[in-house]
Enzyme design. Structure first.
Site, short mmCIF file in Angstrom:
data_model
loop_
_atom_site.label_atom_id
_atom_site.label_comp_id
_atom_site.label_asym_id
_atom_site.label_seq_id
_atom_site.Cartn_x
_atom_site.Cartn_y
_atom_site.Cartn_z
N HIS A 128 0.92 -1.21 0.02
CA HIS A 128 -0.01 -0.04 -0.14
C HIS A 128 0.95 1.38 0.11
CE1 HIS A 128 1.23 -0.45 4.17
NE2 HIS A 128 0.72 0.93 4.33
N HIS A 279 4.64 0.07 -0.08
CA HIS A 279 5.62 -0.67 0.84
C HIS A 279 4.72 -1.59 1.60
CE1 HIS A 279 3.65 2.73 3.32
NE2 HIS A 279 3.72 1.91 4.20
N ARG A 296 5.60 7.96 13.09
CA ARG A 296 5.71 8.63 11.60
C ARG A 296 5.07 10.06 11.73
NH1 ARG A 296 0.99 5.48 7.80
NH2 ARG A 296 -0.73 6.33 9.10
#
Length: 323
Positions: A128, A279, A296
């Site tokens: 995705h 990824h 993140r």
């Protein structure tokens, strides 16, 4: 090593060096302290390396949450999510701790292993880009490792520009004309009977019609804009035709020669172009019983545009720039 900022193949800018690690994607950047602040030369070199190699890696960094956000701001505007889990830092809204995602299954009557199996019930489903069902998926993601297992837990990326270029000319020309619906949760295989996670998805549904080939807004490259987790249906073809076409294109998108795999360590940072990559998060570490805590920050992105100049069209659940 040369001493200019062209990051084509293993170059340097001051003490910063860019070393490619795979043939089509991925480079390791050394000689830079991300927590110390970056001058314009270093920012330009890192930006060029991300555009050229799609994902770049830094090791041995000492970023905290504030430093992570400050680094991200040198390259764009960080996304602020309206909803985050309890593991994310409450006073730094730009940072999302990925342990929130890994614990999601436990909130819906499933343990983590079952939830992961239902999200990845085929070999390609886990691949995705971040938030690909939105009208404006993030331009980039910067992921920082705090705690990782001693082995396992690697992440793999694939270069979607190289995948597009690797198609035969007739297939490229055909793909240029197609559009597909990307929808949150299409990769999830429901439980028999009532499924609380399905209700959760329906209450927060996001869907967009994107071009199957998008034009990268900075490099001008054509990118095969497919992934296993969000793509629901190619428009204007039958369901059977769509399934066959997507299988061909997804297999092309993640061929091993277009990929790079990264072994995380505490203090590692990966910075990738979310517009030109997909990824695969790891599925080999849950049984190890060792925490894998990652943080993140995502950067605001643009509405994708196809080869014909047509932008993506929202179906439900998202607006450009509004998270």
């Amino acid at each position: 090593m040369t001493t200019h900022t062209d990051t084509a193949d293993g170059t340097a800018a001051g003490g910063l060096e860019v070393r490619p690690v795979a043939g089509h994607i991925g480079a390791e950047i050394t000689g830079v302290d991300l927590a110390a602040g970056l001058d314009e030369t270093a920012v330009a070199a890192i930006r060029a390396a991300v555009l050229r190699w799609k994902v770049v890696f830094f090791r041995g960094q000492r970023l905290d949450h504030a430093g992570h956000v400050a680094f991200a701001r040198r390259f764009g505007e960080p996304v602020v999510l309206r909803r985050r889990g309890g593991a994310s830092p409450p006073d730094v809204p730009e940072v999302e701790t990925t342990a929130d995602r890994l614990e999601l299954g436990g909130r819906f009557g499933m343990d983590h292993d079952e939830w992961l199996r239902r999200r990845r019930h085929s070999l390609l489903r886990g691949w995705h880009c971040d938030h690909g069902a939105r009208i404006d998926p993030p331009a980039a993601t910067i992921l920082r490792a705090e705690s990782v297992p001693p082995y396992g837990g690697d992440t793999t990326w694939s270069n979607l520009a190289a995948a597009y270029a690797g198609l035969s000319a007739p297939v490229r020309a055909f793909a240029d004309t197609l559009r597909a619906e990307h929808r949150l949760g299409v990769g999830y295989q429901p439980r028999p009977g009532d499924d609380a996670y399905v209700r959760h998805l329906l209450e927060r549904q996001i869907a967009t019609v994107h071009p199957l080939v998008r034009v990268h807004p900075e490099t001008g490259e054509r990118v095969l804009f497919v992934n296993g987790y969000y793509v629901e249906q190619i428009e204007d073809v039958s369901r059977a035709e769509s399934q066959a076409l997507l299988e061909i294109l997804l297999e092309q998108a993640v061929r091993p020669e277009y990929t790079v795999r990264f072994r995380w360590e505490p203090g590692s940072v990966a910075f990738w172009d979310n517009r030109a990559t997909v990824h695969l998060a790891p599925a080999d570490n849950a049984h190890l019983g060792v925490p894998r805590i990652m943080h993140r920050v995502m950067l605001h992105g643009e509405v994708p545009v196809g080869v014909d100049g047509r932008p993506s069209e929202p179906v439900t659940g998202s607006e450009p720039g509004r998270w």
